[in-house]
Design an enzyme around this catalytic site. Structure first.
Site, mmCIF file in Angstrom:
data_model
loop_
_atom_site.group_PDB
_atom_site.id
_atom_site.type_symbol
_atom_site.label_atom_id
_atom_site.label_comp_id
_atom_site.label_asym_id
_atom_site.label_seq_id
_atom_site.Cartn_x
_atom_site.Cartn_y
_atom_site.Cartn_z
ATOM 1 N N GLU A 153 8.485 -6.313 -2.159
ATOM 2 C CA GLU A 153 7.588 -5.907 -1.072
ATOM 3 C C GLU A 153 6.235 -6.589 -1.266
ATOM 4 O O GLU A 153 5.359 -6.066 -1.963
ATOM 5 C CB GLU A 153 7.419 -4.384 -1.041
ATOM 6 C CG GLU A 153 8.686 -3.632 -0.663
ATOM 7 C CD GLU A 153 8.443 -2.149 -0.411
ATOM 8 O OE1 GLU A 153 7.285 -1.692 -0.592
ATOM 9 O OE2 GLU A 153 9.402 -1.451 -0.031
ATOM 10 N N LEU A 200 11.927 6.492 1.255
ATOM 11 C CA LEU A 200 12.182 7.321 0.079
ATOM 12 C C LEU A 200 11.984 8.793 0.433
ATOM 13 O O LEU A 200 11.209 9.118 1.339
ATOM 14 C CB LEU A 200 11.229 6.932 -1.054
ATOM 15 C CG LEU A 200 11.431 5.533 -1.642
ATOM 16 C CD1 LEU A 200 10.237 5.147 -2.512
ATOM 17 C CD2 LEU A 200 12.716 5.479 -2.446
ATOM 18 N N ASP A 245 0.076 -0.386 2.285
ATOM 19 C CA ASP A 245 0.815 -1.555 2.758
ATOM 20 C C ASP A 245 -0.144 -2.442 3.536
ATOM 21 O O ASP A 245 -0.756 -2.002 4.516
ATOM 22 C CB ASP A 245 1.976 -1.135 3.658
ATOM 23 C CG ASP A 245 3.089 -0.442 2.885
ATOM 24 O OD1 ASP A 245 3.106 -0.560 1.645
ATOM 25 O OD2 ASP A 245 3.939 0.210 3.523
ATOM 26 N N HIS A 285 3.046 -4.321 -0.412
ATOM 27 C CA HIS A 285 2.756 -3.022 -1.026
ATOM 28 C C HIS A 285 1.921 -3.215 -2.290
ATOM 29 O O HIS A 285 2.396 -3.753 -3.290
ATOM 30 C CB HIS A 285 4.069 -2.310 -1.365
ATOM 31 C CG HIS A 285 3.888 -0.940 -1.944
ATOM 32 N ND1 HIS A 285 4.086 0.215 -1.209
ATOM 33 C CD2 HIS A 285 3.519 -0.523 -3.183
ATOM 34 C CE1 HIS A 285 3.865 1.274 -1.978
ATOM 35 N NE2 HIS A 285 3.505 0.844 -3.186
ATOM 36 N N SER A 336 7.712 8.571 -3.015
ATOM 37 C CA SER A 336 7.012 7.372 -2.547
ATOM 38 C C SER A 336 5.588 7.362 -3.088
ATOM 39 O O SER A 336 4.910 8.391 -3.100
ATOM 40 C CB SER A 336 6.970 7.345 -1.015
ATOM 41 O OG SER A 336 6.093 6.330 -0.557
ATOM 42 N N HIS A 396 3.167 6.249 -1.635
ATOM 43 C CA HIS A 396 2.275 6.566 -0.514
ATOM 44 C C HIS A 396 1.901 8.048 -0.500
ATOM 45 O O HIS A 396 0.867 8.425 0.053
ATOM 46 C CB HIS A 396 2.936 6.186 0.815
ATOM 47 C CG HIS A 396 3.013 4.714 1.051
ATOM 48 N ND1 HIS A 396 1.931 3.970 1.467
ATOM 49 C CD2 HIS A 396 4.038 3.841 0.924
ATOM 50 C CE1 HIS A 396 2.292 2.701 1.598
ATOM 51 N NE2 HIS A 396 3.562 2.594 1.268
#
Length: 303
Positions: A213, A156, A170, A216, A161, A163
């Site tokens: 995901e 992204l 993750d 995540h 994101s 993150h």
């Protein structure tokens, strides 16, 4: 021979007993809801607790700070939204308890690393013990490089994101891929008990805009993770739910929490308790969520 038989039988019964106790403990997890058809101020007044509240001014900046920020293709992370306690995990052995790191450059919020460690330690007690962290916090520059190298199919843009906020990580397994690993199944079933959610589940891709995901996870904290698990909500749905209901009372394992949603325009005045712990988080859109915790400790925080 008989002694060996009885020894094996005893060990088998002990195993069954342990498994039964674990199952009993998990089955006791209980979430109960009570919704109120009134705004937060009316609820406090009608519940007879208005004398234990005070007014607090909320600025627009607070809409973009906290653990409940909705981050997606429509609502990006702001630089000021990033968690302030980001650390390099490889330099904090006290935070790496029960899991491994993919490499020495994994950064995370210290608060969330502690929550994750607590969760993993409980998983290890149940025999699930091959967790690794593959990715944690990424700054905007690192996200830009990743996006340029991997392209839109696998990454992204900077700011879009989770993150980039410090709220997500993750998680992998040293055994196999997370969709097949015991660690993946354990997280899907139990992460909510520790304030984490599986952010991109398989059946909600149309809502999240992200493919499944299983690795995540995102920290939102209790009781929010419990509500989302009980109602099968992703964060997009939960934010809509809070805006619609405005005031929610929820009991998780007998502990009562109250949640209030307030829209924010410029400087907005809200009501908070004077004798209970509470947290204020923005939704990254247009308002803040006040979470009032059980107990009588007068501390508060703006996450």
């Amino acid at each position: 021979m008989k002694k060996l038989f009885f020894l094996l039988l005893l060990l088998f019964l002990i195993y069954l007993g342990y498994d039964y106790v674990n199952e009993a403990l998990f089955s006791q997890e209980k979430v109960e809801f009570q919704n109120y058809d009134q705004n937060p101020k009316e609820h406090l007044e009608n519940s007879g607790t208005s004398e234990n509240t005070q007014e607090k001014t909320i600025t627009e900046e607070q809409v973009y700070q906290g653990n409940l920020l909705l981050i997606n293709s429509k609502y990006p992370v702001r630089q000021e939204s990033v968690k302030s306690d980001i650390v390099n995990l490889s330099k904090h052995d006290e935070l790496i308890n029960g899991y491994g790191l993919l490499d020495s450059n994994i950064y995370m919020s210290k608060e969330i690393a502690q929550k994750f460690s607590e969760m993993v330690n409980d998983a290890v007690k149940g025999g699930v013990s091959h967790f690794i962290i593959n990715s944690g916090y990424r700054d905007f520059d690192e996200q830009s490089v990743l996006y340029q190298e991997m392209g839109a199919e696998y990454a992204l843009p900077a700011g879009y994101s989770e993150h980039n906020s410090g709220l997500s990580l993750d998680v992998g397994s040293s055994l196999t891929k997370m969709e097949r690993a015991p660690e993946g199944k354990w997280i899907e079933e139990n992460a909510w008990k520790y304030g984490f959610i599986l952010r991109y589940p398989e059946d909600k891709t149309e809502l999240t805009g992200i493919q499944y995901e299983p690795w995540h996870i995102r920290y939102v904290g209790l009781p929010h993770s419990a509500i989302m698990k009980e109602k099968n909500f992703v964060l997009e749905e939960y934010m809509d739910y809070l805006k619609e209901e405005k005031t929610i009372s929820v009991s998780v394992n007998g502990e009562k929490y109250e949640i209030f949603y307030y829209p924010v325009t410029k400087n907005t005045t809200i009501h908070v308790p004077t004798n209970l712990r509470y947290e204020i988080s923005g939704n990254n859109i247009d308002g803040v969520i006040v979470t009032v915790f059980p107990g009588s400790t007068h501390t508060n925080s703006r996450r």
